[in-house]
Design a protein around this motif. Structure first.
Motif, PDB file in Angstrom:
ATOM      1  N   ALA A   1     -12.650 -37.697  -4.065  1.00 50.84           N
ATOM      2  CA  ALA A   1     -13.207 -36.924  -2.948  1.00 50.84           C
ATOM      3  C   ALA A   1     -12.174 -35.951  -2.396  1.00 50.84           C
ATOM      4  O   ALA A   1     -12.468 -34.763  -2.174  1.00 50.84           O
ATOM      5  CB  ALA A   1     -13.686 -37.873  -1.851  1.00 50.84           C
ATOM      6  N   PHE A   2     -10.964 -36.450  -2.169  1.00 48.69           N
ATOM      7  CA  PHE A   2      -9.906 -35.595  -1.622  1.00 48.69           C
ATOM      8  C   PHE A   2      -9.584 -34.452  -2.589  1.00 48.69           C
ATOM      9  O   PHE A   2      -9.381 -33.303  -2.168  1.00 48.69           O
ATOM     10  CB  PHE A   2      -8.663 -36.411  -1.334  1.00 48.69           C
ATOM     11  CG  PHE A   2      -8.736 -37.244  -0.066  1.00 48.69           C
ATOM     12  CD1 PHE A   2      -9.910 -37.358   0.656  1.00 48.69           C
ATOM     13  CD2 PHE A   2      -7.615 -37.924   0.400  1.00 48.69           C
ATOM     14  CE1 PHE A   2      -9.986 -38.112   1.811  1.00 48.69           C
ATOM     15  CE2 PHE A   2      -7.674 -38.685   1.560  1.00 48.69           C
ATOM     16  CZ  PHE A   2      -8.855 -38.778   2.271  1.00 48.69           C
ATOM     17  N   ASN A   3      -9.501 -34.756  -3.873  1.00 48.14           N
ATOM     18  CA  ASN A   3      -9.204 -33.712  -4.862  1.00 48.14           C
ATOM     19  C   ASN A   3     -10.262 -32.610  -4.833  1.00 48.14           C
ATOM     20  O   ASN A   3      -9.942 -31.414  -4.884  1.00 48.14           O
ATOM     21  CB  ASN A   3      -9.112 -34.311  -6.263  1.00 48.14           C
ATOM     22  CG  ASN A   3      -7.834 -35.086  -6.482  1.00 48.14           C
ATOM     23  OD1 ASN A   3      -6.849 -34.885  -5.771  1.00 48.14           O
ATOM     24  ND2 ASN A   3      -7.831 -35.978  -7.461  1.00 48.14           N
TER      25      ASN A   3
ATOM     26  N   LYS B   1      -1.220 -44.700  -3.545  1.00 45.05           N
ATOM     27  CA  LYS B   1      -1.006 -44.975  -4.968  1.00 45.05           C
ATOM     28  C   LYS B   1      -1.915 -44.112  -5.831  1.00 45.05           C
ATOM     29  O   LYS B   1      -1.546 -43.723  -6.944  1.00 45.05           O
ATOM     30  CB  LYS B   1      -1.262 -46.461  -5.256  1.00 45.05           C
ATOM     31  CG  LYS B   1      -1.120 -46.834  -6.732  1.00 45.05           C
ATOM     32  CD  LYS B   1      -1.406 -48.308  -6.966  1.00 45.05           C
ATOM     33  CE  LYS B   1      -1.315 -48.656  -8.455  1.00 45.05           C
ATOM     34  NZ  LYS B   1      -1.624 -50.092  -8.705  1.00 45.05           N
ATOM     35  N   TYR B   2      -3.101 -43.809  -5.327  1.00 40.78           N
ATOM     36  CA  TYR B   2      -4.090 -43.073  -6.111  1.00 40.78           C
ATOM     37  C   TYR B   2      -4.277 -41.625  -5.637  1.00 40.78           C
ATOM     38  O   TYR B   2      -4.607 -40.757  -6.441  1.00 40.78           O
ATOM     39  CB  TYR B   2      -5.443 -43.797  -6.051  1.00 40.78           C
ATOM     40  CG  TYR B   2      -5.400 -45.156  -6.684  1.00 40.78           C
ATOM     41  CD1 TYR B   2      -5.642 -45.337  -8.043  1.00 40.78           C
ATOM     42  CD2 TYR B   2      -5.088 -46.290  -5.928  1.00 40.78           C
ATOM     43  CE1 TYR B   2      -5.594 -46.592  -8.633  1.00 40.78           C
ATOM     44  CE2 TYR B   2      -5.038 -47.551  -6.508  1.00 40.78           C
ATOM     45  CZ  TYR B   2      -5.284 -47.689  -7.857  1.00 40.78           C
ATOM     46  OH  TYR B   2      -5.220 -48.944  -8.439  1.00 40.78           O
ATOM     47  N   VAL B   3      -4.108 -41.411  -4.347  1.00 45.16           N
ATOM     48  CA  VAL B   3      -4.336 -40.071  -3.791  1.00 45.16           C
ATOM     49  C   VAL B   3      -3.096 -39.210  -4.018  1.00 45.16           C
ATOM     50  O   VAL B   3      -2.008 -39.554  -3.544  1.00 45.16           O
ATOM     51  CB  VAL B   3      -4.640 -40.165  -2.279  1.00 45.16           C
ATOM     52  CG1 VAL B   3      -4.703 -38.771  -1.655  1.00 45.16           C
ATOM     53  CG2 VAL B   3      -5.948 -40.910  -2.043  1.00 45.16           C
TER      54      VAL B   3
ATOM     55  N   ILE C   1     -17.678 -39.329   1.977  1.00 44.29           N
ATOM     56  CA  ILE C   1     -16.579 -38.478   2.444  1.00 44.29           C
ATOM     57  C   ILE C   1     -16.937 -37.003   2.273  1.00 44.29           C
ATOM     58  O   ILE C   1     -16.739 -36.184   3.184  1.00 44.29           O
ATOM     59  CB  ILE C   1     -15.272 -38.812   1.701  1.00 44.29           C
ATOM     60  CG1 ILE C   1     -14.777 -40.213   2.101  1.00 44.29           C
ATOM     61  CG2 ILE C   1     -14.192 -37.774   2.005  1.00 44.29           C
ATOM     62  CD1 ILE C   1     -13.613 -40.717   1.264  1.00 44.29           C
ATOM     63  N   ILE C   2     -17.474 -36.643   1.118  1.00 45.74           N
ATOM     64  CA  ILE C   2     -17.815 -35.238   0.859  1.00 45.74           C
ATOM     65  C   ILE C   2     -18.977 -34.788   1.734  1.00 45.74           C
ATOM     66  O   ILE C   2     -18.935 -33.705   2.338  1.00 45.74           O
ATOM     67  CB  ILE C   2     -18.119 -35.035  -0.632  1.00 45.74           C
ATOM     68  CG1 ILE C   2     -16.830 -35.189  -1.444  1.00 45.74           C
ATOM     69  CG2 ILE C   2     -18.746 -33.657  -0.877  1.00 45.74           C
ATOM     70  CD1 ILE C   2     -17.014 -35.112  -2.938  1.00 45.74           C
TER      71      ILE C   2
ATOM     72  N   VAL D   1     -10.617 -28.674   2.751  1.00 43.90           N
ATOM     73  CA  VAL D   1      -9.654 -29.462   3.527  1.00 43.90           C
ATOM     74  C   VAL D   1      -8.251 -29.155   3.022  1.00 43.90           C
ATOM     75  O   VAL D   1      -7.993 -29.228   1.817  1.00 43.90           O
ATOM     76  CB  VAL D   1      -9.925 -30.976   3.421  1.00 43.90           C
ATOM     77  CG1 VAL D   1      -8.893 -31.752   4.247  1.00 43.90           C
ATOM     78  CG2 VAL D   1     -11.334 -31.318   3.891  1.00 43.90           C
ATOM     79  N   ARG D   2      -7.356 -28.833   3.939  1.00 44.65           N
ATOM     80  CA  ARG D   2      -5.983 -28.499   3.557  1.00 44.65           C
ATOM     81  C   ARG D   2      -5.117 -29.744   3.419  1.00 44.65           C
ATOM     82  O   ARG D   2      -4.301 -29.842   2.511  1.00 44.65           O
ATOM     83  CB  ARG D   2      -5.360 -27.555   4.588  1.00 44.65           C
ATOM     84  CG  ARG D   2      -6.049 -26.186   4.694  1.00 44.65           C
ATOM     85  CD  ARG D   2      -5.298 -25.297   5.670  1.00 44.65           C
ATOM     86  NE  ARG D   2      -3.934 -25.044   5.184  1.00 44.65           N
ATOM     87  CZ  ARG D   2      -2.932 -24.666   5.975  1.00 44.65           C
ATOM     88  NH1 ARG D   2      -3.116 -24.542   7.283  1.00 44.65           N
ATOM     89  NH2 ARG D   2      -1.731 -24.452   5.470  1.00 44.65           N
TER      90      ARG D   2
END
Length: 306
Positions: A131-133, A159-161, A95-96, A141-142
């Motif tokens: 990855a999102f964090n 649940k996790y994101v 993802i990154i 990424v906004r």
């Protein structure tokens, strides 16, 4: 052009999206004309994916439009990742790395929205969250969303994101309507009653997730357009042509209007590389079909009303 507010964000987006899956088929001059036409039609939302042309479509877009910081600020840029050759990959590393490649090719420092393209059944949602964090904290990424995901797949991720998943991009056209069919034909012993999508339309509405409709003119899964197909859809084309005359637009605009009429505020992803067809489609942005007209198209496409 009708604009909608993407829930959970400060994004005010055109309900028509320019999709760039086939952009590399055009010369740079043709691509620039198409993008400029979209901008002239007040489209401010541009959809990409790292697999479109193996990334070349993103690079072509940036080069054709002559991306600058001031131009970038007028656009909502969205891209997708997670599809690799022969498998899906929602690992943190992929993802990154995919996002970094997307940003480089689009010549921008950030994406407004990153979508996970198709469900990875081997997903480890904790890795997605990491990855999102990291991407959000770095400003790359906004906002985040998904594509082609069921309600429970979204629930598992959510649940996790910690970031609200704001978009689910799915296939929808007047002839391809699984997200609508079973809800209309509930409790009937017919094929249309089979629930194939776990109630994703209602789920997204309940959870303020914006639906984006891809392949809005396709008969089914890349089976070609239903517009002009008089052999398989004579009644549908006759009705759409009649409505086009009534509203003073093209049949393409009516096919778009059928989707944008839905109160879910669905965005329509246009994949055309023809500037004229793009203009025609944009005419359907704010046409509000009557209920009778909307259901007329639905039944003319071969769907059943109990």
């Amino acid at each position: 052009m009708k604009f909608i507010d993407i829930a959970g964000t400060d994004l005010r987006a055109s309900n028509i999206i320019m999709g760039n899956m086939r952009l590399k088929q055009l010369s740079l001059a043709e691509a620039e004309k198409l993008i400029r036409t979209a901008i002239e039609q007040d489209i401010n939302f541009f959809d990409h994916a790292d697999i479109y042309g193996a990334g070349s479509c993103e690079e072509h877009f940036s080069e054709a439009v002559g991306m600058t910081p001031s131009l970038r600020e007028t656009m909502i840029l969205q891209s997708k990742c997670g599809i690799r050759k022969g498998f899906f990959d929602f690992s943190k590393e992929h993802i990154i790395a995919s996002t970094d490649g997307i940003l480089k090719r689009l010549n921008t420092d950030y994406l407004d929205i990153l979508l996970l393209h198709r469900p990875d059944t081997l997903v480890e949602p904790e890795e997605v969250a990491e990855a999102f964090n990291e991407l959000h904290a770095s400003g790359k990424v906004r906002h985040f969303g998904v594509s082609n995901h069921t309600p429970m797949q979204i629930e598992l991720l959510q649940k996790y994101v910690p970031h609200k998943l704001i978009v689910n991009q799915m296939q929808l056209s007047a002839t391809h309507t699984p997200m609508i069919d079973s809800g209309i034909a509930l409790n009937m012993n017919i094929d249309q009653s089979v629930n194939r999508d776990s109630g994703v339309l209602d789920y997204c509405r309940l959870n303020n997730i914006t639906i984006q409709a891809w392949s809005p003119f396709q008969k089914a899964f890349f089976d070609g357009p239903f517009l002009g197909d008089l052999e398989n859809y004579p009644e549908l084309n006759k009705l759409i042509d009649s409505l086009a005359d009534q509203y003073g637009v093209t049949a393409t605009a009516i096919a778009v209007a059928w989707i944008t009429r839905h109160p879910a505020n669905i965005q329509v992803v246009l994949g055309t590389t023809n500037a004229g067809r793009l203009q025609d489609a944009c005419q359907g942005s704010d046409i509000k079909l009557t209920r009778e007209e909307w259901y007329g198209i639905y039944t003319a496409a071969g769907h059943i009303l109990p």
